[in-house]
Write an enzyme that holds these catalytic residues in place. Structure first.
Site, PDB file in Angstrom:
ATOM      1  N   ASP A 128       0.884  -1.233  -0.064  1.00  0.00           N
ATOM      2  CA  ASP A 128       0.171   0.068  -0.096  1.00  0.00           C
ATOM      3  C   ASP A 128       0.861   1.196  -0.056  1.00  0.00           C
ATOM      4  O   ASP A 128       2.024   1.212   0.568  1.00  0.00           O
ATOM      5  CB  ASP A 128      -0.769   0.175   1.223  1.00  0.00           C
ATOM      6  CG  ASP A 128      -1.897  -1.090   1.251  1.00  0.00           C
ATOM      7  OD1 ASP A 128      -2.476  -1.332   0.183  1.00  0.00           O
ATOM      8  OD2 ASP A 128      -2.647  -1.420   2.264  1.00  0.00           O
ATOM      9  N   ASP A 146      -6.965  -1.429  -4.542  1.00  0.00           N
ATOM     10  CA  ASP A 146      -8.153  -0.999  -3.796  1.00  0.00           C
ATOM     11  C   ASP A 146      -8.970   0.188  -4.159  1.00  0.00           C
ATOM     12  O   ASP A 146     -10.175   0.032  -4.125  1.00  0.00           O
ATOM     13  CB  ASP A 146      -7.438  -0.521  -2.377  1.00  0.00           C
ATOM     14  CG  ASP A 146      -6.542  -1.570  -1.700  1.00  0.00           C
ATOM     15  OD1 ASP A 146      -6.670  -2.720  -1.766  1.00  0.00           O
ATOM     16  OD2 ASP A 146      -5.682  -1.210  -0.703  1.00  0.00           O
TER      17      ASP A 146
END
Length: 168
Positions: A128, A146
């Site tokens: 991330d 995401d």
């Protein structure tokens, strides 16, 4: 001269355009993760604006680091869940290939799910790096996969609302 069939009939049953969208999502996701991993060290961040940073973090769990501290079994559980979701989505894409918004939403979700599955298989965690904050509010870092999943989910809701409204 033969009449051409409507777009919905012609597109019905073909996975190609929808898988193409999923592949683009996977490529964008993986390329951005590779770039961030090469430029940043784990935990390193860089302020881009007053509300957005780039930061390299690893997520061993699911959304919002759900089950990140579990004993390692979650890697395989979330990988299996992602693969199962991909199979169900592929079936739905084949069955409803003529429904453009529905299939676009599913293709985005498919690409995002497989992008994160690839991370879990290759690294044991999801990379991330997108970090947003406003005032005292701070969202957990996330990635392109995401984002695609979230956009796909929003499009599914919009598509369903349109469908319900049209049925009245």
């Amino acid at each position: 001269m033969a009449k051409s069939r409507p777009l919905q009939s012609r597109a019905s049953g073909t996975l190609a355009p929808w898988l193409g969208i999923a592949v683009v999502v996977i490529l964008c996701d993986q390329l951005t993760k590779i770039a961030i991993a090469r430029v940043f060290s784990y935990g390193e961040g860089r302020a881009i604006t007053s509300f957005f940073n780039l930061v390299l973090v690893y997520n061993k769990g699911a959304a919002f680091s759900f089950l990140a501290a579990a004993g390692g079994w979650q890697r395989w559980a979330f990988t299996a869940l992602g693969v199962a979701a991909a199979l169900v989505i592929s079936y739905l894409l084949k069955r409803h290939a003529g429904q453009r918004m529905f299939c676009t939403a599913l293709a985005l979700i498919l690409g995002g799910a497989l992008g994160n599955v690839l991370d879990r298989l290759m690294y044991g965690h999801v990379i991330d790096f997108l970090d947003f904050h406003v005032g005292g509010w701070h969202w957990p870092a996330f990635n392109v996969a995401d984002s695609a999943i979230t956009i796909g989910a929003v499009l599914l809701v919009i598509d369903e609302l349109r469908r319900v409204r049209g049925a009245r």
